[in-house]
Design a protein around this motif. Structure first.
Motif, mmCIF file in Angstrom:
data_model
loop_
_atom_site.group_PDB
_atom_site.id
_atom_site.type_symbol
_atom_site.label_atom_id
_atom_site.label_comp_id
_atom_site.label_asym_id
_atom_site.label_seq_id
_atom_site.Cartn_x
_atom_site.Cartn_y
_atom_site.Cartn_z
ATOM 1 N N GLU A 89 0.671 -1.244 0.116
ATOM 2 C CA GLU A 89 -0.394 0.144 0.155
ATOM 3 C C GLU A 89 0.991 1.107 -0.033
ATOM 4 O OE1 GLU A 89 -3.111 -3.403 1.921
ATOM 5 O OE2 GLU A 89 -0.351 -2.957 1.550
ATOM 6 N N CYS A 90 1.969 1.267 0.613
ATOM 7 C CA CYS A 90 3.070 2.227 1.034
ATOM 8 C C CYS A 90 3.996 2.446 -0.399
ATOM 9 C CB CYS A 90 4.185 2.056 1.616
ATOM 10 S SG CYS A 90 3.051 2.956 3.586
ATOM 11 N N LYS A 91 4.067 1.641 -1.048
ATOM 12 C CA LYS A 91 4.439 1.694 -2.359
ATOM 13 C C LYS A 91 3.687 2.570 -3.515
ATOM 14 C CE LYS A 91 7.218 -1.152 -5.736
ATOM 15 N NZ LYS A 91 6.873 -0.163 -7.157
ATOM 16 N N MET A 92 2.091 1.864 -2.825
ATOM 17 C CA MET A 92 1.432 2.500 -4.275
ATOM 18 C C MET A 92 1.339 3.780 -3.968
ATOM 19 S SD MET A 92 -2.892 1.837 -3.959
ATOM 20 C CE MET A 92 -3.065 2.377 -2.618
ATOM 21 N N MET A 145 10.410 18.923 -1.946
ATOM 22 C CA MET A 145 10.995 18.874 -1.579
ATOM 23 C C MET A 145 11.038 18.069 -0.036
ATOM 24 S SD MET A 145 12.671 23.138 -1.484
ATOM 25 C CE MET A 145 11.160 23.941 -0.950
ATOM 26 N N LYS A 146 10.083 18.537 0.878
ATOM 27 C CA LYS A 146 9.709 16.745 2.068
ATOM 28 C C LYS A 146 9.953 15.679 1.545
ATOM 29 C CE LYS A 146 6.494 15.822 5.013
ATOM 30 N NZ LYS A 146 5.297 16.214 5.836
ATOM 31 N N SER A 147 9.235 15.408 0.417
ATOM 32 C CA SER A 147 9.336 14.207 0.002
ATOM 33 C C SER A 147 11.024 13.339 -0.286
ATOM 34 C CB SER A 147 8.690 13.979 -1.623
ATOM 35 O OG SER A 147 9.529 14.363 -2.537
ATOM 36 N N VAL A 148 11.831 14.594 -0.467
ATOM 37 C CA VAL A 148 13.025 14.230 -0.549
ATOM 38 C C VAL A 148 14.074 14.046 0.578
ATOM 39 C CG1 VAL A 148 15.302 15.088 -1.164
ATOM 40 C CG2 VAL A 148 13.471 15.221 -2.380
ATOM 41 N N ARG A 149 13.406 14.925 1.516
ATOM 42 C CA ARG A 149 13.772 14.905 2.978
ATOM 43 C C ARG A 149 13.574 13.328 3.669
ATOM 44 N NH1 ARG A 149 11.227 16.191 7.827
ATOM 45 N NH2 ARG A 149 9.919 17.329 6.770
ATOM 46 N N MET A 150 12.073 12.740 3.255
ATOM 47 C CA MET A 150 11.302 11.746 3.350
ATOM 48 C C MET A 150 12.082 10.241 2.629
ATOM 49 S SD MET A 150 7.478 12.976 3.570
ATOM 50 C CE MET A 150 7.245 10.725 3.891
ATOM 51 N N GLY A 151 13.222 10.508 1.761
ATOM 52 C CA GLY A 151 13.677 9.595 0.923
ATOM 53 C C GLY A 151 12.888 8.781 0.019
ATOM 54 N N ILE A 152 11.495 9.289 -0.344
ATOM 55 C CA ILE A 152 10.920 8.655 -1.295
ATOM 56 C C ILE A 152 11.534 9.411 -3.011
ATOM 57 C CG2 ILE A 152 8.787 9.136 -2.419
ATOM 58 C CD1 ILE A 152 7.589 9.670 0.848
ATOM 59 N N LEU A 153 11.495 10.864 -2.495
ATOM 60 C CA LEU A 153 12.789 10.861 -4.154
ATOM 61 C C LEU A 153 13.743 11.348 -3.572
ATOM 62 C CD1 LEU A 153 10.143 13.685 -5.642
ATOM 63 C CD2 LEU A 153 10.106 11.114 -6.306
#
Length: 382
Positions: free
Chosen positions: A238-241, A290-298
């Protein structure tokens, strides 16, 4: 960057719970502010300013503002659960942080009150919440942001993740039904009953990809992922989705990013006369990327696109007037219907017809959140 702090402080100094400077809708209507998603956007940003700066004035302002609304028994001034308006859930997110920071039991009671609305929201056959009681069978991208992050945070903290499947299912429906396969963007809304005057009678979809609605949805994805408890890997798929949908949408949006760093009000029609570079949606994307980069998603390489959007907004629309800072270029509001409001028909001309205002929290809040992501990056680099 100090200009952002100066701007926030100016707005806070001139605002009270009844008359916040950033709630332009209420100011235009000549009404006192009540419980609403617009104030929720701003107070969430103020709380994040406290989280990174530890400056007590931000916590005090946020606490005073929400405390004024919430009574000792947890009821909230100006909030009616029975209205079944998903927008009203959004401000509930501030209650989690304030409960943690202050320990006020009335905030915990108010969280339960807001959750009680989630429990009675009418649903489409797909299981998705209606956007509002007055919009039957309609799913709007905006509503995904207004409802799902609060819903998931409640489930994570207080309900043992019991309704995670419901939340992921609602996202799955949007991903599968509201994405435009031709360009990767999303349509503003869908009437699952195909009855609304503004929808395509075959697909149920509205006509256009409105920037702020896509922005809210992007924030819904990233803020929901931020709160998921997946330590046991039970929700890996689900997280991957959600992550895949987020990445796909950002990549699709970057094709339409203007050289200024901003995006257009109707995203993919930038060259059409009347379309304009819009502040709130551009600020939302700056924050989300920018947040997604901090979270390691992008990947780290994406940060530059978010920062470019942030700088573009500041350069184009943040200026000083009569000795005070102001943020321009914010679409006040845009929606579809209801049936007795044929003006809101989802055409290109409609999205261009809504007022463009200054200092509204729908633009200010996300710009502050984007600024905070730059501060996090600077901290990490030290």
């Amino acid at each position: 960057m100090d200009i952002i702090v100066k701007y926030i402080d100016e707005l806070l100094e001139k605002s009270t719970p009844e008359a916040p400077m950033w709630n332009i809708e209420k100011i235009k209507q000549g009404l006192k502010s009540k419980w609403n998603y617009i104030d929720g956007c701003m107070i969430k940003a103020v709380l994040q300013m406290y989280a990174i700066s530890k400056d007590e004035k931000y916590l005090k302002f946020a606490d005073d503002f929400i405390d004024y609304r919430v009574f000792e028994d947890g009821t909230i001034d100006g909030y009616n659960v029975g209205e079944k308006n998903i927008d009203n859930v959004n401000a509930g997110k501030t209650l989690f942080e304030l409960y943690d920071l202050t320990g006020k039991e009335k905030y915990r009671k108010a969280i339960d009150l807001v959750y009680s609305q989630i429990e009675i929201m009418p649903r489409c056959k797909s299981g998705n919440f209606w956007h509002k009681d007055i919009y039957p069978n309609q799913v709007w991208l905006d509503g995904m942001y207004m409802g799902q992050p609060f819903y998931l945070e409640y489930e994570t903290r207080f309900n043992n993740r019991k309704n995670y499947d419901d939340i992921f299912s609602q996202f799955k429906f949007v991903i599968e039904n509201m994405r435009n396969p031709l360009n990767g963007l999303y349509f503003h809304a869908m009437d699952t009953s195909r009855e609304a005057f503004w929808c395509d009678k075959v697909t149920g979809l509205s006509q256009h990809s409105w920037l702020r609605a896509i922005g809210w949805y992007t924030m819904a994805l990233i803020d929901t992922l931020d709160q998921v408890d997946n330590k046991d890997h039970k929700y890996d798929a689900e997280c991957k989705m959600l992550e895949d949908a987020f990445k796909d949408l950002v990549d699709s949006m970057l094709k339409y990013q203007d050289e200024s760093g901003m995006w257009y009000q109707v995203v993919n029609l930038g060259g059409i006369p009347g379309n304009y570079l819009e502040t709130s949606g551009s600020s939302i994307f700056a924050y989300a990327i920018m947040k997604s980069v901090r979270m390691g998603i992008l990947d780290e390489s994406y940060f530059q696109y978010g920062e470019k959007a942030f700088n573009g907004v500041c350069e184009k629309y943040l200026s000083e007037k009569d000795g005070e800072l102001q943020l321009d270029g914010i679409c006040l509001v845009a929606g579809l219907g209801p049936q007795d409001n044929k003006r809101r028909d989802g055409t290109f001309g409609y999205y261009m017809s809504e007022p463009i205002v200054s200092n509204d929290a729908k633009g200010v809040g996300p710009l502050v959140l984007a600024y905070i992501e730059i501060l996090y990056k600077e901290k990490a680099g030290k």
